[in-house]
Design a protein around this motif. Structure first.
Motif, mmCIF file in Angstrom:
data_model
loop_
_atom_site.group_PDB
_atom_site.id
_atom_site.type_symbol
_atom_site.label_atom_id
_atom_site.label_comp_id
_atom_site.label_asym_id
_atom_site.label_seq_id
_atom_site.Cartn_x
_atom_site.Cartn_y
_atom_site.Cartn_z
ATOM 1 N N SER A 196 0.816 -1.221 0.000
ATOM 2 C CA SER A 196 0.000 0.000 0.000
ATOM 3 C C SER A 196 0.852 1.274 0.000
ATOM 4 O O SER A 196 0.349 2.362 -0.239
ATOM 5 N N GLU A 197 2.157 1.127 0.283
ATOM 6 C CA GLU A 197 3.040 2.299 0.347
ATOM 7 C C GLU A 197 3.838 2.528 -0.933
ATOM 8 O O GLU A 197 4.625 3.477 -1.003
ATOM 9 N N VAL A 198 3.646 1.651 -1.913
ATOM 10 C CA VAL A 198 4.502 1.696 -3.105
ATOM 11 C C VAL A 198 4.506 3.072 -3.772
ATOM 12 O O VAL A 198 5.553 3.629 -4.067
ATOM 13 N N LYS A 254 -0.919 1.818 -11.914
ATOM 14 C CA LYS A 254 -1.035 3.213 -11.461
ATOM 15 C C LYS A 254 -0.088 3.460 -10.291
ATOM 16 O O LYS A 254 0.665 4.437 -10.276
ATOM 17 N N ALA A 255 -0.091 2.527 -9.315
ATOM 18 C CA ALA A 255 0.782 2.690 -8.150
ATOM 19 C C ALA A 255 2.247 2.614 -8.552
ATOM 20 O O ALA A 255 3.100 3.278 -7.965
ATOM 21 N N ALA A 256 2.542 1.803 -9.566
ATOM 22 C CA ALA A 256 3.937 1.603 -9.971
ATOM 23 C C ALA A 256 4.479 2.781 -10.778
ATOM 24 O O ALA A 256 5.686 2.912 -10.954
ATOM 25 N N VAL A 263 7.342 -3.842 -12.801
ATOM 26 C CA VAL A 263 6.980 -4.611 -11.604
ATOM 27 C C VAL A 263 7.249 -6.089 -11.889
ATOM 28 O O VAL A 263 6.787 -6.631 -12.895
ATOM 29 N N ILE A 264 8.018 -6.723 -11.016
ATOM 30 C CA ILE A 264 8.362 -8.135 -11.186
ATOM 31 C C ILE A 264 7.826 -8.916 -9.989
ATOM 32 O O ILE A 264 7.956 -8.480 -8.843
ATOM 33 N N ASN A 265 7.229 -10.065 -10.271
ATOM 34 C CA ASN A 265 6.679 -10.931 -9.222
ATOM 35 C C ASN A 265 7.812 -11.494 -8.355
ATOM 36 O O ASN A 265 8.749 -12.114 -8.852
ATOM 37 N N GLY A 266 7.725 -11.261 -7.035
ATOM 38 C CA GLY A 266 8.772 -11.708 -6.117
ATOM 39 C C GLY A 266 8.537 -13.097 -5.545
ATOM 40 O O GLY A 266 9.415 -13.657 -4.882
ATOM 41 N N VAL A 267 7.353 -13.663 -5.779
ATOM 42 C CA VAL A 267 7.020 -14.954 -5.167
ATOM 43 C C VAL A 267 7.967 -16.086 -5.603
ATOM 44 O O VAL A 267 8.239 -16.983 -4.801
ATOM 45 N N PRO A 268 8.504 -16.064 -6.851
ATOM 46 C CA PRO A 268 9.474 -17.115 -7.201
ATOM 47 C C PRO A 268 10.648 -17.228 -6.221
ATOM 48 O O PRO A 268 11.202 -18.310 -6.057
ATOM 49 N N PHE A 269 10.985 -16.139 -5.538
ATOM 50 C CA PHE A 269 12.073 -16.208 -4.561
ATOM 51 C C PHE A 269 11.648 -16.951 -3.300
ATOM 52 O O PHE A 269 12.471 -17.356 -2.491
ATOM 53 N N LEU A 270 10.344 -17.140 -3.119
ATOM 54 C CA LEU A 270 9.831 -17.879 -1.963
ATOM 55 C C LEU A 270 9.562 -19.337 -2.300
ATOM 56 O O LEU A 270 9.581 -20.189 -1.425
ATOM 57 N N THR A 271 9.281 -19.608 -3.582
ATOM 58 C CA THR A 271 8.892 -20.971 -3.962
ATOM 59 C C THR A 271 9.967 -21.690 -4.762
ATOM 60 O O THR A 271 9.953 -22.917 -4.855
#
Lengths: 108, 160
Positions: free
Chosen positions: A47-49, A70-72, A77-85
């Protein structure tokens, strides 16, 4: 060899900025450290982006949860979830390198 | 760090397992009485379901540091998977068998644990061994090994 890097700035966003963003920021830092490329990573809540972009002016946003165009404000913008999975992690890293103007190393 | 493990929990929803693990943490004073509701609310706005490579999926429900007294990791292996919404795509869902609920008091000291937990997620063999483990102690031992020796240890983590 990659070109001499400039001041690379990455904004990592997640829901609360305490857990998953910290992990993703750490994983990206490891990858840059391994290549001895200096990088500044700032974490924030999704929400702070919009506000963070104004003060931090990142090259790229890595987000674990969707961030609106709009926020970006035109930043990639790159999905960061691959770093978790681990699924698609190398590809995500490659996208980050490309977004900051560095040729991704072959042995990523 | 304290790891609480419960095996073959029978629940029918993500909210139910969050309540189960959250209450477990609260009974043992790891978290405040606001933790469970805060985690449920957070999960609604920013879900934590993760689809993993080996097909044993995980979720990482948690709440802010203000709801935590002391650090711990509560882990539930579910008898049958429940649906969590995906972190990277909240409009879609993923069936989750392993639920990891970190109680984070100080993110900077917890980060090593979280980074190694993610390395556990990334290793289908370790996830499979968690599913096959017969006792809580066995699960705890697998996790302790994963959290202490896996890749990432010894590398510079300044600032995180």
């Amino acid at each position: 060899m990659s070109a001499k890097p400039r001041d690379i700035k990455i904004l990592v966003a997640c829901g609360t900025a305490i857990a998953t963003a910290t992990v993703v920021a750490g994983k990206i830092k490891q990858a840059f450290d391994r290549l001895k490329i200096p990088v500044t990573i700032v974490q924030c809540k999704a929400s702070e982006v919009q506000g963070k972009i104004e003060v931090f002016d990142p090259d790229v946003i890595v987000a674990n949860t969707p961030v609106s165009e709009k926020a970006a404000r035109g930043k990639p913008v790159i999905n960061g979830v691959p770093f978790l999975t681990g699924i698609g992690e190398k590809e995500a890293l490659k996208k980050i390198f490309e977004a900051v103007g560095i040729t991704p190393p072959a042995d990523l | 760090m304290d790891i609480l493990v419960v095996l073959d929990v029978e629940v029918s929803s993500a909210e139910e397992v969050i309540r189960y693990l959250g209450n477990l943490l609260q009974e043992r004073s790891y978290v405040k009485d606001t933790f469970v509701e805060a985690t449920i609310e957070r999960e609604k706005s920013v879900p934590t379901g993760l689809e993993l490579a080996g097909g044993v999926n995980a979720a990482l429900p948690h709440a802010g540091v203000e709801h935590v007294n002391k650090p711990a990791l509560a882990v539930a292996r579910l008898k049958r998977p429940v649906t969590f919404r995906r972190m990277d795509d909240p409009d879609s869902e993923v069936p989750v068998r392993m639920v990891f609920m970190p109680a984070i008091k100080d993110p900077s000291s917890y980060i090593q644990t979280l980074m190694k937990l993610v390395d556990v997620f990334k290793d289908p063999q370790v996830m499979e061994s968690l599913v096959k483990a017969r006792t809580e102690q066995e699960v705890e031992q697998i996790l302790r090994e994963g959290l202490s020796t896996r890749e990432g240890q010894g590398e510079s983590q300044e600032g995180y």
